[in-house]
Design a protein around this motif. Structure first.
Motif, short mmCIF file in Angstrom:
data_model
loop_
_atom_site.label_atom_id
_atom_site.label_comp_id
_atom_site.label_asym_id
_atom_site.label_seq_id
_atom_site.Cartn_x
_atom_site.Cartn_y
_atom_site.Cartn_z
N HIS A 58 0.92 -1.34 -0.12
CA HIS A 58 -0.02 -0.01 0.00
C HIS A 58 0.91 1.08 -0.05
O HIS A 58 1.98 1.23 0.66
CB HIS A 58 -0.94 0.18 1.28
CG HIS A 58 -2.06 0.95 1.26
ND1 HIS A 58 -1.75 2.33 1.06
CD2 HIS A 58 -3.19 0.76 1.05
CE1 HIS A 58 -3.11 2.98 1.35
NE2 HIS A 58 -3.78 2.09 1.23
N SER A 59 0.58 2.33 -0.93
CA SER A 59 1.41 3.49 -0.85
C SER A 59 1.30 4.36 0.48
O SER A 59 2.15 4.99 0.64
CB SER A 59 0.86 4.27 -2.12
OG SER A 59 -0.44 4.79 -1.80
N LEU A 81 -6.29 1.89 -8.01
CA LEU A 81 -7.18 2.36 -6.75
C LEU A 81 -8.18 1.52 -6.43
O LEU A 81 -8.70 0.79 -7.26
CB LEU A 81 -7.72 3.88 -7.21
CG LEU A 81 -6.82 4.99 -7.37
CD1 LEU A 81 -7.45 5.89 -8.60
CD2 LEU A 81 -6.45 5.58 -6.31
N ASP A 82 -9.14 1.72 -5.41
CA ASP A 82 -10.20 1.30 -5.11
C ASP A 82 -11.18 1.45 -6.11
O ASP A 82 -11.50 2.56 -6.42
CB ASP A 82 -10.55 1.44 -3.42
CG ASP A 82 -10.51 3.08 -3.34
OD1 ASP A 82 -9.85 3.58 -4.23
OD2 ASP A 82 -11.24 3.42 -2.74
N GLY A 120 -6.32 -1.44 -13.36
CA GLY A 120 -5.00 -0.99 -13.01
C GLY A 120 -4.31 -0.24 -14.08
O GLY A 120 -4.71 -0.21 -15.19
N SER A 121 -3.30 0.23 -13.69
CA SER A 121 -2.22 1.01 -14.71
C SER A 121 -0.89 0.39 -14.54
O SER A 121 -0.53 0.15 -13.45
CB SER A 121 -2.48 2.50 -14.22
OG SER A 121 -3.60 3.22 -14.20
N VAL A 122 -0.42 0.39 -15.79
CA VAL A 122 0.97 -0.08 -15.86
C VAL A 122 1.89 1.05 -16.26
O VAL A 122 1.52 1.71 -17.36
CB VAL A 122 1.10 -1.01 -16.71
CG1 VAL A 122 2.55 -1.69 -16.97
CG2 VAL A 122 0.38 -2.14 -16.42
N TYR A 123 3.15 1.33 -15.54
CA TYR A 123 4.06 2.40 -15.95
C TYR A 123 5.49 1.76 -16.21
O TYR A 123 5.87 0.86 -15.62
CB TYR A 123 4.15 3.32 -14.71
CG TYR A 123 2.90 4.10 -14.43
CD1 TYR A 123 2.21 5.15 -14.96
CD2 TYR A 123 1.98 3.31 -13.52
CE1 TYR A 123 1.28 5.59 -14.60
CE2 TYR A 123 0.75 4.08 -12.87
CZ TYR A 123 0.32 5.05 -13.68
OH TYR A 123 -0.77 5.62 -13.43
N PRO A 172 -1.98 12.14 -5.64
CA PRO A 172 -2.38 13.32 -4.91
C PRO A 172 -2.37 13.25 -3.54
O PRO A 172 -2.50 12.04 -2.97
CB PRO A 172 -3.77 13.81 -5.61
CG PRO A 172 -3.57 12.60 -6.86
CD PRO A 172 -2.83 11.57 -6.65
N LYS A 173 -2.45 14.45 -2.76
CA LYS A 173 -2.69 14.48 -1.48
C LYS A 173 -3.81 13.67 -0.98
O LYS A 173 -5.07 13.84 -1.71
CB LYS A 173 -2.95 15.94 -0.92
CG LYS A 173 -1.51 16.50 -1.30
CD LYS A 173 -1.79 18.32 -0.62
CE LYS A 173 -0.74 18.92 -0.71
NZ LYS A 173 -0.92 20.40 -0.45
N GLY A 174 -3.95 12.70 -0.03
CA GLY A 174 -4.90 12.01 0.51
C GLY A 174 -5.09 10.83 -0.22
O GLY A 174 -6.14 9.95 0.29
N GLU A 175 -4.70 10.55 -1.47
CA GLU A 175 -5.29 9.27 -2.15
C GLU A 175 -4.12 8.34 -1.75
O GLU A 175 -3.13 8.47 -1.11
CB GLU A 175 -4.71 9.54 -3.69
CG GLU A 175 -5.98 10.43 -4.30
CD GLU A 175 -7.18 10.11 -4.48
OE1 GLU A 175 -7.39 8.71 -4.33
OE2 GLU A 175 -8.35 10.74 -4.60
N GLY A 176 -4.78 6.81 -1.98
CA GLY A 176 -3.65 5.68 -1.68
C GLY A 176 -4.04 4.54 -2.81
O GLY A 176 -5.19 4.78 -3.37
#
Length: 265
Positions: free
Chosen positions: A159-160, A180-181, A186-189, A198-202
């Protein structure tokens, strides 16, 4: 009477927490004190992409990474040995380019010999966060910003965390995946791409072996509050006093330099 005293403490604590949350959520520091934020995300992205063009992956490694069929023993050898030839060169180039762009804020390249294992070990430390474990090297630290190199040779997932500051990761090698929930795909980088937390995101994330990235964190006092995380990880998880003190020493000396030499929060 202890009741009024307890109520006062509770009230002041609630007001302080509310103020800090609103200060971070509304980006008030970035609005009123922009001169303390010196790093440009576009410039960091350019430096990483430029370095990747100068030190590209070999065709053989690129084929394996994209899922092409290769003999199993050859694939294991390629995945293990190939990044070894590239990582040090990429880190060295990125470090030099960042220093050329921000000479007053990035530690001098002379401090780290990327081809000397002892020098590299001196500046890296283990960092457990949210179940994932990686290692990181700090190139800049202040109370409002940091620039680090973070990654793992083995791969990791976890978890981030949710923070009161923005995080941008610029992938240097490997493959980084997040979701994200509610995100069913999902995303692949891949190397050269940028992820934003961003602030507050996980998010939940996973990194393949030999995945490394340049990370840029921005936000005050969110970064100051985050200094408690290593202590919590030490007490409730790892009991790794060596990494704990090494982290505070390496970050602390750079924060003090930012405050008293560069006059930067």
């Amino acid at each position: 009477n202890p009741i009024p005293c307890f109520f006062s403490i509770f009230l002041y604590s609630a007001l302080t927490i509310t103020f800090i949350y609103l200060w971070c959520h509304l980006n008030l520091f970035e609005t009123f004190f922009p001169k303390h934020l010196v790093f440009d995300s576009k410039e960091i992205s350019r430096i990483v992409r430029e370095t990747l063009e100068e030190h590209p992956d070999s065709r053989q490694y690129e084929k394996v990474r994209k899922g092409s069929k290769v003999h199993e023993l050859d694939e294991a050898e390629i995945l293990h040995e190939e990044p070894k030839e590239r990582l040090e060169a990429r880190f060295e180039a990125i470090h030099k380019k960042l220093y050329e762009k921000y000479p007053d804020y990035i530690i001098p390249p002379s401090e780290i010999d990327w081809n000397d294992p002892d020098s590299v070990k001196e500046h890296f430390f283990l960092c457990p966060t949210g179940g994932a474990i990686g290692q990181l090297c700090c190139l800049h630290a202040s109370l409002s910003e940091y620039i680090i190199i973070f990654g793992t040779p083995l791969g990791t997932t976890g978890h981030s965390g949710r923070y009161l500051y923005h995080i941008r990761d610029y992938i240097v090698s490997g493959r980084h995946m997040t979701y994200l929930d509610g995100d069913l795909h999902g995303s692949v980088y891949m190397p050269g791409s940028m992820t934003v937390l961003p602030k507050g995101e996980g998010v939940i994330y996973a990194s393949d072996p030999h995945t490394y990235m340049v990370e840029h964190g921005v936000g005050f006092p969110g970064l100051l509050i985050a200094t408690a995380y290593p202590a919590l990880a030490l007490l409730f998880s790892t009991w790794d006093f060596y990494s704990f003190f090494k982290q505070y020493y390496l970050f602390g000396r750079l924060v003090l330099k930012s405050l008293f030499v560069n006059r930067k929060i």
